[in-house]
Design an enzyme around this catalytic site. Structure first.
Site, PDB file in Angstrom:
ATOM      1  CE1 TYR A 152     -50.084 -16.497  36.725  1.00 55.27           C
ATOM      2  CE2 TYR A 152     -49.608 -18.297  38.244  1.00 55.27           C
ATOM      3  CZ  TYR A 152     -50.408 -17.730  37.254  1.00 55.27           C
ATOM      4  OH  TYR A 152     -51.518 -18.411  36.821  1.00 55.27           O
ATOM      5  CE  LYS A 156     -53.329 -16.006  38.677  1.00 51.20           C
ATOM      6  NZ  LYS A 156     -54.495 -15.309  38.102  1.00 51.20           N
TER       7      LYS A 156
HETATM    8  P1  NAP Z   1     -54.191 -17.985  28.538  1.00 51.03           P
HETATM    9  O1  NAP Z   1     -54.562 -19.146  27.695  1.00 51.03           O
HETATM   10  O2  NAP Z   1     -52.852 -17.367  28.387  1.00 51.03           O
HETATM   11  O3  NAP Z   1     -55.329 -16.870  28.366  1.00 51.03           O
HETATM   12  C1  NAP Z   1     -55.243 -15.650  29.047  1.00 51.03           C
HETATM   13  C2  NAP Z   1     -56.000 -14.610  28.250  1.00 51.03           C
HETATM   14  O4  NAP Z   1     -55.877 -13.358  28.952  1.00 51.03           O
HETATM   15  C3  NAP Z   1     -55.430 -14.402  26.855  1.00 51.03           C
HETATM   16  O5  NAP Z   1     -56.460 -14.395  25.892  1.00 51.03           O
HETATM   17  C4  NAP Z   1     -54.745 -13.051  26.969  1.00 51.03           C
HETATM   18  O6  NAP Z   1     -54.730 -12.291  25.784  1.00 51.03           O
HETATM   19  C5  NAP Z   1     -55.629 -12.347  27.992  1.00 51.03           C
HETATM   20  N1  NAP Z   1     -54.953 -11.189  28.549  1.00 51.03           N
HETATM   21  C6  NAP Z   1     -53.646 -11.076  28.913  1.00 51.03           C
HETATM   22  N2  NAP Z   1     -53.380  -9.836  29.332  1.00 51.03           N
HETATM   23  C7  NAP Z   1     -54.538  -9.139  29.224  1.00 51.03           C
HETATM   24  C8  NAP Z   1     -54.904  -7.781  29.490  1.00 51.03           C
HETATM   25  N3  NAP Z   1     -54.013  -6.883  29.950  1.00 51.03           N
HETATM   26  N4  NAP Z   1     -56.183  -7.399  29.251  1.00 51.03           N
HETATM   27  C9  NAP Z   1     -57.085  -8.269  28.772  1.00 51.03           C
HETATM   28  N5  NAP Z   1     -56.812  -9.561  28.500  1.00 51.03           N
HETATM   29  C10 NAP Z   1     -55.542  -9.987  28.719  1.00 51.03           C
HETATM   30  O7  NAP Z   1     -54.310 -18.336  30.098  1.00 51.03           O
HETATM   31  P2  NAP Z   1     -55.184 -19.430  30.883  1.00 51.03           P
HETATM   32  O8  NAP Z   1     -54.320 -20.589  31.110  1.00 51.03           O
HETATM   33  O9  NAP Z   1     -56.519 -19.582  30.249  1.00 51.03           O
HETATM   34  O10 NAP Z   1     -55.337 -18.690  32.292  1.00 51.03           O
HETATM   35  C11 NAP Z   1     -56.478 -17.921  32.651  1.00 51.03           C
HETATM   36  C12 NAP Z   1     -56.357 -17.479  34.103  1.00 51.03           C
HETATM   37  O11 NAP Z   1     -56.210 -18.637  34.938  1.00 51.03           O
HETATM   38  C13 NAP Z   1     -55.135 -16.611  34.384  1.00 51.03           C
HETATM   39  O12 NAP Z   1     -55.465 -15.642  35.361  1.00 51.03           O
HETATM   40  C14 NAP Z   1     -54.145 -17.606  34.923  1.00 51.03           C
HETATM   41  O13 NAP Z   1     -53.175 -16.969  35.714  1.00 51.03           O
HETATM   42  C15 NAP Z   1     -55.038 -18.521  35.714  1.00 51.03           C
HETATM   43  N6  NAP Z   1     -54.488 -19.861  35.944  1.00 51.03           N
HETATM   44  C16 NAP Z   1     -54.159 -20.707  34.924  1.00 51.03           C
HETATM   45  C17 NAP Z   1     -53.652 -21.963  35.200  1.00 51.03           C
HETATM   46  C18 NAP Z   1     -53.277 -22.954  34.119  1.00 51.03           C
HETATM   47  O14 NAP Z   1     -52.756 -24.032  34.465  1.00 51.03           O
HETATM   48  N7  NAP Z   1     -53.521 -22.688  32.861  1.00 51.03           N
HETATM   49  C19 NAP Z   1     -53.432 -22.356  36.517  1.00 51.03           C
HETATM   50  C20 NAP Z   1     -53.753 -21.473  37.535  1.00 51.03           C
HETATM   51  C21 NAP Z   1     -54.288 -20.231  37.240  1.00 51.03           C
HETATM   52  P3  NAP Z   1     -53.480 -12.384  24.752  1.00 51.03           P
HETATM   53  O15 NAP Z   1     -53.595 -13.718  24.138  1.00 51.03           O
HETATM   54  O16 NAP Z   1     -53.723 -11.268  23.797  1.00 51.03           O
HETATM   55  O17 NAP Z   1     -52.244 -12.209  25.591  1.00 51.03           O
END
Ligand code: NAP
Length: 251
Positions: A152, A156
Site C-alpha cells: 500500500y 500510494k
Molecule cells: P473504503 O471505505 O474501503 O472505500 C473504497 C471503495 O473503493 C469501496 O467502495 C470499494 O468497493 C471500492 N473499490 C475497491 N476496489 C475497487 C475496484 N477495483 N474498482 C472500483 N472500485 C473499487 O475506503 P476509504 O477509506 O473511503 O478510502 C478511499 C481512498 O482513500 C483509498 O484510495 C484509500 O487508500 C485512501 N485513503 C484512505 C484513508 C483512510 O484513513 N480511510 C487514509 C489514506 C488514504 P468494495 O466495497 O466493493 O470493495
C-alpha cells in the site's frame, strides 16, 4: 448546451469517495458514482439526486481496462464528457513483508496504480478536447512508510509520482493534477484495520486522535473539501502538488 461539468469519482459507493461525489455534486457537477458494483452506488446517487444534483451509478473494476473504457463510454453517453476525475478506489491487503503474498502485492498495485492509470487515460482525451480538466488522486500518509503496508505504501508513493507526471504532461491542455494524502480517516477501511489488529474501533480512533495535532481523526468530508478546492476554477495554477490532510504536518 449544458455547461455543467461531468466528474467521475471512483470507489464512490462509500467512505471518502461517497463524500467526494456528494461534495462535487453540491459544487454543481454531474457525477458518475463509480464502484465495483453499480447497485452499491445507489445510496450515494440517491443522496445526490435527493439534494437536487445529477448523478448516475456506474459499475466497473478500475483495474480492468476494458471495464473502465466501457464505463467511461457510459458516462459520456448518459451524463456528459468527463473533465474531472477523482481516483479514489482503493483496497488494503496489509501484512508484514515476510508474510505478504505476491497476490496481495499485485492486488493493491492493480487497484491503486493500474486503476488510476486506466481511468485517467480513458478520460484525459475529453479534458484535452475541452482544454480544461482536473485530476485528483488519493495518496496517503502511508506513502511515507507504514509498518505492515509495503504494498500500500509503495502504491500510494507511486500515486504521487503519477500525479506529478500528469501535471507535467497535461498542463499545456489546461489540465491540473494533484494528490491528496489523507491521514487517519474514519471509514470502513480504517474500521477493517481496527478489526484486523483486534482493537474496538472507538478505542482505535481514540488512540489515533491522541497522536494527531488537531486532536481528532479525520472524516470523509475533510477530504471532500480538499478535492473541492483542487477541482475549482480558481485552483488552475495549483498542479503537481501533494496535500497531506492529516490534522498536522507530514513530510
Ligand atoms: P473504503 O471505505 O474501503 O472505500 C473504497 C471503495 O473503493 C469501496 O467502495 C470499494 O468497493 C471500492 N473499490 C475497491 N476496489 C475497487 C475496484 N477495483 N474498482 C472500483 N472500485 C473499487 O475506503 P476509504 O477509506 O473511503 O478510502 C478511499 C481512498 O482513500 C483509498 O484510495 C484509500 O487508500 C485512501 N485513503 C484512505 C484513508 C483512510 O484513513 N480511510 C487514509 C489514506 C488514504 P468494495 O466495497 O466493493 O470493495
Amino acid at each position: 448546451m449544458s455547461t455543467q461539468k461531468t466528474a467521475i469519482v471512483t470507489g464512490a459507493a462509500r467512505g471518502i469517495g461517497a463524500a467526494v461525489a456528494k461534495r462535487l455534486a453540491d459544487d454543481g457537477l454531474a457525477v458518475a458514482v463509480l464502484d465495483l458494483d453499480a447497485d452499491a452506488c445507489a445510496d450515494t446517487v440517491k443522496a445526490i439526486t435527493d439534494a437536487g444534483g445529477k448523478a448516475i451509478a456506474v459499475g466497473a473494476d478500475v483495474a480492468d481496462e476494458a471495464s473502465v473504457n466501457a464505463a467511461v463510454e457510459k458516462v459520456v453517453a448518459e451524463l456528459g464528457k468527463p473533465t474531472v476525475v477523482v481516483n479514489n478506489a482503493g483496497i488494503t491487503r496489509d501484512n508484514l513483508l515476510f508474510k505478504m503474498t505476491v497476490d496481495d502485492w499485485d492486488a493493491v498495485m492493480a487497484v491503486h496504480l493500474r486503476g488510476a492509470f486506466n481511468v485517467t487515460k480513458a478520460a484525459q482525451k475529453y479534458m484535452v478536447e475541452a482544454e480544461w480538466g482536473r485530476i485528483v488522486n488519493l495518496s496517503s500518509t502511508s506513502a511515507l512508510g507504514n509498518r505492515g503496508q509495503v504494498n500500500y505504501s509503495a502504491a500510494k508513493a507511486g500515486m504521487q509520482g503519477f500525479t506529478k507526471t500528469l501535471a507535467i504532461e497535461l498542463g499545456r491542455f489546461g489540465v491540473t493534477a494533484n494528490a491528496i494524502a489523507p491521514g487517519f480517516i474514519e471509514t470502513e477501511m480504517t474500521a477493517a484495520t481496527a478489526e484486523r489488529v483486534g482493537v474496538p474501533f472507538e478505542d482505535f480512533k481514540r488512540a489515533a486522535a491522541s497522536q494527531i495535532p488537531v486532536n481528532r481523526v479525520g472524516v470523509p468530508e475533510d477530504i471532500a473539501h480538499t478535492a473541492s478546492f483542487f477541482i475549482s476554477e480558481g485552483a488552475g495554477f495549483v498542479s503537481g502538488q501533494v496535500v497531506y490532510v492529516a490534522g498536522g504536518p507530514k513530510d
